[in-house]
Design a protein around this motif. Sequence first.
Motif, PDB file in Angstrom:
ATOM      1  N   LYS A 175       0.833  -1.208   0.000  1.00 33.30           N
ATOM      2  CA  LYS A 175       0.000   0.000   0.000  1.00 33.30           C
ATOM      3  C   LYS A 175       0.867   1.257   0.000  1.00 33.30           C
ATOM      4  O   LYS A 175       0.577   2.234  -0.684  1.00 33.30           O
ATOM      5  N   GLY A 176       1.952   1.230   0.759  1.00 40.64           N
ATOM      6  CA  GLY A 176       2.848   2.384   0.815  1.00 40.64           C
ATOM      7  C   GLY A 176       3.511   2.671  -0.532  1.00 40.64           C
ATOM      8  O   GLY A 176       3.615   3.826  -0.962  1.00 40.64           O
ATOM      9  N   VAL A 177       3.963   1.638  -1.244  1.00 40.30           N
ATOM     10  CA  VAL A 177       4.621   1.809  -2.547  1.00 40.30           C
ATOM     11  C   VAL A 177       3.616   2.304  -3.577  1.00 40.30           C
ATOM     12  O   VAL A 177       3.902   3.216  -4.358  1.00 40.30           O
ATOM     13  N   VAL A 178       2.395   1.723  -3.573  1.00 35.56           N
ATOM     14  CA  VAL A 178       1.356   2.160  -4.520  1.00 35.56           C
ATOM     15  C   VAL A 178       0.989   3.609  -4.264  1.00 35.56           C
ATOM     16  O   VAL A 178       0.875   4.416  -5.198  1.00 35.56           O
ATOM     17  N   LYS A 179       0.842   4.006  -3.001  1.00 36.56           N
ATOM     18  CA  LYS A 179       0.501   5.392  -2.658  1.00 36.56           C
ATOM     19  C   LYS A 179       1.619   6.335  -3.101  1.00 36.56           C
ATOM     20  O   LYS A 179       1.355   7.401  -3.674  1.00 36.56           O
TER      21      LYS A 179
END
Length: 190
Positions: A175-179
């Motif tokens: 989720k952090g990388v996609v955000k």
Amino acid sequence: MAESLLLPLVRGVAGKAADALVQTVTRMCGLEDDRETLERHLLAVQCKLANAEGRSQSNAYLRSWMEKLKAVAYEADDVLDDFQYEGLRREARIGKSTSRKMLGYVTRHSPLLFRFAMSRKLKGVLDQIRGLAEEMNRFSLEDSINREERQHTWRQTHSKLDESTKMFGRGDDKKGVVKLLLDQQDQQKV
């Protein structure tokens, strides 16, 4: 130690044989076929040289073959340097008058003398390379290209996981990388 420098030397001489200036001068001298043959033989030797370097530690005959190859490679490099020099010299004289060009046929820089001398040198180097290539085939060396493919087959990995397999502990990271990627979408710093 000296053998480890042979592969880059042969690779450099093969590259010099493929140089556009050398191709032009050899074509003008009628030696294009010999230049192409030299280039092909050097590329063939280059393919098997990595295997030869590994085996030369225990094989004295192979080691002496590699030393002879090194001497011939330096000779070929000198001949190809002469072709490059002649090409550059001719490019520098393009603007000269026609009378100076005609005098060039009788002076020491005569194109006819150059062609004769270089034909002998190139054929001599080519004969030596041919002999070494024939000898190389008796060693039953593997191509370095095929050997590398066979060596690295065990390193192949698969990224596809079974659908039923659950991954734990990486959801927050994902989720952090996609955000991070979506927030910088308008900027060009991905």
